[in-house]
Design an enzyme around this catalytic site. Structure first.
Site, PDB file in Angstrom:
ATOM      1  CG  PHE A 199       8.387  -6.449  29.128  1.00  0.00           C
ATOM      2  CD1 PHE A 199       9.235  -7.456  28.688  1.00  0.00           C
ATOM      3  CD2 PHE A 199       8.506  -5.183  28.555  1.00  0.00           C
ATOM      4  CE1 PHE A 199      10.188  -7.210  27.712  1.00  0.00           C
ATOM      5  CE2 PHE A 199       9.465  -4.931  27.579  1.00  0.00           C
ATOM      6  CZ  PHE A 199      10.306  -5.952  27.153  1.00  0.00           C
TER       7      PHE A 199
ATOM      8  NE  ARG B 173      14.011  -3.905  23.701  1.00  0.00           N
ATOM      9  CZ  ARG B 173      12.992  -3.434  24.417  1.00  0.00           C
ATOM     10  NH1 ARG B 173      11.755  -3.529  23.939  1.00  0.00           N
ATOM     11  NH2 ARG B 173      13.187  -2.871  25.579  1.00  0.00           N
TER      12      ARG B 173
ATOM     13  CG  ASP C 163      -1.607   1.233   1.498  1.00  0.00           C
ATOM     14  OD1 ASP C 163      -2.340   1.668   0.599  1.00  0.00           O
ATOM     15  OD2 ASP C 163      -1.426   1.823   2.592  1.00  0.00           O
TER      16      ASP C 163
ATOM     17  CD  GLU D 104      10.975   7.531  29.807  1.00  0.00           C
ATOM     18  OE1 GLU D 104      10.816   8.014  30.941  1.00  0.00           O
ATOM     19  OE2 GLU D 104      10.588   6.408  29.478  1.00  0.00           O
TER      20      GLU D 104
ATOM     21  CE1 TYR E  54      15.082  15.076  36.812  1.00  0.00           C
ATOM     22  CE2 TYR E  54      16.155  14.948  38.962  1.00  0.00           C
ATOM     23  CZ  TYR E  54      15.314  14.406  37.998  1.00  0.00           C
ATOM     24  OH  TYR E  54      14.716  13.212  38.225  1.00  0.00           O
TER      25      TYR E  54
ATOM     26  CG  HIS F  59      29.254   7.671  33.322  1.00  0.00           C
ATOM     27  ND1 HIS F  59      30.562   7.319  33.185  1.00  0.00           N
ATOM     28  CD2 HIS F  59      29.209   8.639  34.281  1.00  0.00           C
ATOM     29  CE1 HIS F  59      31.299   8.034  34.011  1.00  0.00           C
ATOM     30  NE2 HIS F  59      30.503   8.845  34.696  1.00  0.00           N
TER      31      HIS F  59
ATOM     32  CB  THR G 248      15.207   7.608  31.571  1.00  0.00           C
ATOM     33  OG1 THR G 248      14.011   7.853  32.301  1.00  0.00           O
ATOM     34  CG2 THR G 248      15.385   6.123  31.317  1.00  0.00           C
TER      35      THR G 248
ATOM     36  N   GLY H 294      10.853  13.654  34.789  1.00  0.00           N
ATOM     37  CA  GLY H 294      10.021  12.687  34.078  1.00  0.00           C
ATOM     38  C   GLY H 294       8.891  12.215  34.959  1.00  0.00           C
TER      39      GLY H 294
ATOM     40  CG  ASP I 234      -1.682   7.624   0.272  1.00  0.00           C
ATOM     41  OD1 ASP I 234      -0.641   8.209  -0.062  1.00  0.00           O
ATOM     42  OD2 ASP I 234      -2.716   7.597  -0.430  1.00  0.00           O
TER      43      ASP I 234
HETATM   44  P1  ADP Z   1      12.587  11.284  36.126  1.00  0.00           P
HETATM   45  O1  ADP Z   1      11.326  10.540  36.050  1.00  0.00           O
HETATM   46  O2  ADP Z   1      12.442  12.630  36.709  1.00  0.00           O
HETATM   47  O3  ADP Z   1      13.302  11.290  34.796  1.00  0.00           O
HETATM   48  P2  ADP Z   1      14.381   9.208  36.975  1.00  0.00           P
HETATM   49  O4  ADP Z   1      14.131   8.332  38.149  1.00  0.00           O
HETATM   50  O5  ADP Z   1      14.269   8.633  35.600  1.00  0.00           O
HETATM   51  O6  ADP Z   1      13.458  10.459  37.162  1.00  0.00           O
HETATM   52  O7  ADP Z   1      15.795   9.813  37.183  1.00  0.00           O
HETATM   53  C1  ADP Z   1      16.368  10.538  36.131  1.00  0.00           C
HETATM   54  C2  ADP Z   1      17.402  11.516  36.616  1.00  0.00           C
HETATM   55  O8  ADP Z   1      18.484  10.829  37.215  1.00  0.00           O
HETATM   56  C3  ADP Z   1      17.994  12.274  35.451  1.00  0.00           C
HETATM   57  O9  ADP Z   1      17.255  13.419  35.131  1.00  0.00           O
HETATM   58  C4  ADP Z   1      19.393  12.601  35.941  1.00  0.00           C
HETATM   59  O10 ADP Z   1      19.365  13.855  36.603  1.00  0.00           O
HETATM   60  C5  ADP Z   1      19.710  11.505  36.948  1.00  0.00           C
HETATM   61  N1  ADP Z   1      20.623  10.473  36.465  1.00  0.00           N
HETATM   62  C6  ADP Z   1      21.628   9.942  37.224  1.00  0.00           C
HETATM   63  N2  ADP Z   1      22.313   9.005  36.551  1.00  0.00           N
HETATM   64  C7  ADP Z   1      21.738   8.916  35.317  1.00  0.00           C
HETATM   65  C8  ADP Z   1      22.019   8.115  34.150  1.00  0.00           C
HETATM   66  N3  ADP Z   1      23.035   7.214  34.135  1.00  0.00           N
HETATM   67  N4  ADP Z   1      21.250   8.288  33.056  1.00  0.00           N
HETATM   68  C9  ADP Z   1      20.245   9.164  33.076  1.00  0.00           C
HETATM   69  N5  ADP Z   1      19.930   9.936  34.122  1.00  0.00           N
HETATM   70  C10 ADP Z   1      20.663   9.843  35.258  1.00  0.00           C
HETATM   71  N1  RBF Z   2       8.937   0.640  28.483  1.00  0.00           N
HETATM   72  C1  RBF Z   2       8.071  -0.256  28.001  1.00  0.00           C
HETATM   73  O1  RBF Z   2       6.927  -0.260  28.386  1.00  0.00           O
HETATM   74  N2  RBF Z   2       8.449  -1.165  27.048  1.00  0.00           N
HETATM   75  C2  RBF Z   2       9.718  -1.218  26.579  1.00  0.00           C
HETATM   76  O2  RBF Z   2      10.012  -2.054  25.717  1.00  0.00           O
HETATM   77  C3  RBF Z   2      10.678  -0.310  27.108  1.00  0.00           C
HETATM   78  N3  RBF Z   2      11.971  -0.320  26.691  1.00  0.00           N
HETATM   79  C4  RBF Z   2      12.863   0.568  27.208  1.00  0.00           C
HETATM   80  C5  RBF Z   2      14.196   0.562  26.783  1.00  0.00           C
HETATM   81  C6  RBF Z   2      15.128   1.455  27.304  1.00  0.00           C
HETATM   82  C7  RBF Z   2      16.542   1.405  26.825  1.00  0.00           C
HETATM   83  C8  RBF Z   2      14.733   2.403  28.296  1.00  0.00           C
HETATM   84  C9  RBF Z   2      15.706   3.369  28.880  1.00  0.00           C
HETATM   85  C10 RBF Z   2      13.406   2.417  28.706  1.00  0.00           C
HETATM   86  C11 RBF Z   2      12.469   1.502  28.189  1.00  0.00           C
HETATM   87  N4  RBF Z   2      11.143   1.499  28.610  1.00  0.00           N
HETATM   88  C12 RBF Z   2      10.235   0.611  28.090  1.00  0.00           C
HETATM   89  C13 RBF Z   2      10.655   2.630  29.342  1.00  0.00           C
HETATM   90  C14 RBF Z   2      10.665   2.479  30.776  1.00  0.00           C
HETATM   91  O3  RBF Z   2       9.413   1.939  31.067  1.00  0.00           O
HETATM   92  C15 RBF Z   2      10.836   3.890  31.260  1.00  0.00           C
HETATM   93  O4  RBF Z   2      12.172   4.157  31.439  1.00  0.00           O
HETATM   94  C16 RBF Z   2      10.055   4.148  32.500  1.00  0.00           C
HETATM   95  O5  RBF Z   2       8.763   4.400  32.052  1.00  0.00           O
HETATM   96  C17 RBF Z   2      10.602   5.305  33.289  1.00  0.00           C
HETATM   97  O6  RBF Z   2       9.998   6.504  32.939  1.00  0.00           O
HETATM   98 MG    MG Z   3      13.362   9.544  33.597  1.00  0.00          MG
END
Ligand code: ADP
Ligand code: RBF
Ligand code: MG
Length: 381
Positions: A342, A337, A17, A312, A324, A317, A260, A248, A19
């Site tokens: 899950f 992927r 297809d 995210e 933040y 590291h 993240t 987040g 579009d």
């Molecule tokens: P949020 O939901 O606010 O993103 P998270 O629990 O995901 O909270 O924590 C993310 C925060 O953790 C980032 O914003 C950053 O300040 C800190 N952080 C520390 N180590 C890492 C890392 N290896 N990768 C990403 N964020 C990190």
């Molecule tokens: N969330 C999902 O629901 N399914 C996924 O397959 C999934 N894969 C992820 C892969 C990576 C590398 C990362 C960093 C996150 C992934 N998450 C996935 C998101 C995860 O649920 C998310 O980090 C949390 O929601 C925290 O905000």
């Molecule tokens: Mg986060």
């Protein structure tokens, strides 16, 4: 035979297809209808895209007239919006994976047909903006060449006839429900690539539902496999995104042990919509701290059922403190992927760690490591 993936029914031809499957037409449809309905004092709500997908222009126009209670006739609407659409055709982008798929299959001489509910003339115009596409197809059929469009099987049966093969030797790739219905009614195998997010549960009649063309595995249908996957990763045309790290959902560290660093999606809606949800990787530049390996998810996180598409990145590291508000720059160089759901938090965490290992290793390849020194990642204080 030892294949990791289940083998589906073997086919020899592919029918595509246009579009929503090869071309990102949804954005253009929204744009045109928004402008047009505005003239009638009506406000376009994006939901209509779903109703229109896979319809002939006449059916789509009729649905809009009815749903918005317009005072014009379907034909009047059509004659007004047709030129608006024609002006936009040069702006329609290929969906991720379209060029790659057509190149791969035509390179292997797999017979290909294009079957679209659009009139033939429109198809030809749309194809003309994409180099090599028209030549990829041995058959091109428009909605005006059959008496009934999809969901009738007619267009696909006619495609098989012109390809000189049995319908059962064809696999159809479709984004819309009417298209999937048509393909199954034609007795063909059907792979659905829903163009509207979070709708995959509606596609139960398809033989397989994939998130984007990047996830198509032709070998499952007995067709030649892609050979561009390297160490469980697919190189993509690198793209950039950056901005201050924002709060987040507060789940990453607390629930998963995987922090993240979220980026604001403000101003990036169209960039994000161009990239299928899924797991990607690349390099992250963080303020004046340095450049780190990174693996990230783009998407709706099916496990948590988010309503917004988020980005995210998990920096590979260990940091002693949060960062933040600091400037984060990403270069995304490859795909791993699609997002998955899950059955337990443990299996989600396990999978994300596997993604991390894949990214760690792949980023050592010159193909990917060369971006580590990119000036975009170097942020001056
Ligand atoms: P949020 O939901 O606010 O993103 P998270 O629990 O995901 O909270 O924590 C993310 C925060 O953790 C980032 O914003 C950053 O300040 C800190 N952080 C520390 N180590 C890492 C890392 N290896 N990768 C990403 N964020 C990190
Ligand atoms: N969330 C999902 O629901 N399914 C996924 O397959 C999934 N894969 C992820 C892969 C990576 C590398 C990362 C960093 C996150 C992934 N998450 C996935 C998101 C995860 O649920 C998310 O980090 C949390 O929601 C925290 O905000
Ligand atoms: Mg986060």
């Amino acid at each position: 035979m030892s294949t990791a993936r289940p083998l589906k029914k073997l086919v020899s031809c592919i029918i595509l297809d246009l579009d929503g499957t090869l071309l990102n037409t949804d954005g253009i449809v929204s744009e045109v209808l928004k402008v047009y309905l505005g003239k009638y004092g009506k406000q376009w709500d994006g939901r209509e895209v779903q109703k229109i997908a896979g319809k002939t222009p006449l059916e789509a126009a009729s649905a809009v007239v009815e749903d918005y209670g317009l005072s014009c006739t379907t034909n009047e609407l059509l004659s007004e919006i047709t030129p608006l659409f024609s002006n936009q055709w040069c702006n329609i982008k290929a969906l991720p994976g379209s060029y790659r798929l057509l190149k791969h299959l035509s390179g292997h001489r797999v017979p290909m047909a294009l079957a679209s509910n659009s009139p033939k003339e429109n198809i030809e115009t749309k194809l003309s903006f994409h180099q090599g596409w028209k030549e990829s197809f041995s058959v091109i059929i428009g909605g005006d060449e059959v008496s009934l469009g999809k969901p009738s099987p007619e267009i696909f049966l006619e495609a098989a006839k012109r390809l000189n093969v049995e319908p059962s030797s064809c696999v159809v790739i479709e984004d819309s429900l009417p298209g999937v219905t048509a393909g199954k009614a034609a007795g063909m195998e059907v792979v659905a690539v829903p163009s509207i997010p979070k709708q995959s549960h509606l596609y139960t009649s398809a033989d397989e539902v994939i998130n984007s063309l990047l996830d198509l595995r032709p070998e499952m249908w007995g067709l030649p496999p892609f050979q561009d996957w390297i160490k469980d990763t697919l190189p993509i045309e690198p793209w950039h995104i950056g901005g201050p790290v924002v709060k987040g959902f507060g789940r990453g560290s607390k629930v998963l042990g995987i922090p993240t660093a979220n980026l604001s999606t403000e101003g990036y809606a169209s960039l994000l919509s161009e990239h299928p949800s899924g797991v990607y990787f690349g390099w992250a530049g963080l303020s004046t701290r340095g450049v780190y390996k990174m693996v990230m998810s783009i998407g709706w996180n099916p496990y948590f059922n988010n309503t917004e598409k988020t980005i995210e990145p998990w920096l590979l590291h260990d940091f002693d403190e949060d960062f933040y508000g600091e400037e984060l720059r990403l270069i995304i160089v490859g795909y791993i992927r699609p997002e998955a759901n899950f059955s337990s938090l443990e299996s989600l965490i396990e999978k994300i760690h596997e993604d991390g290992r894949i990214a760690e290793e792949a980023l050592e390849l010159p193909l990917y490591s060369k971006y580590k020194g990119d000036s975009y990642l170097k942020i001056s204080a």
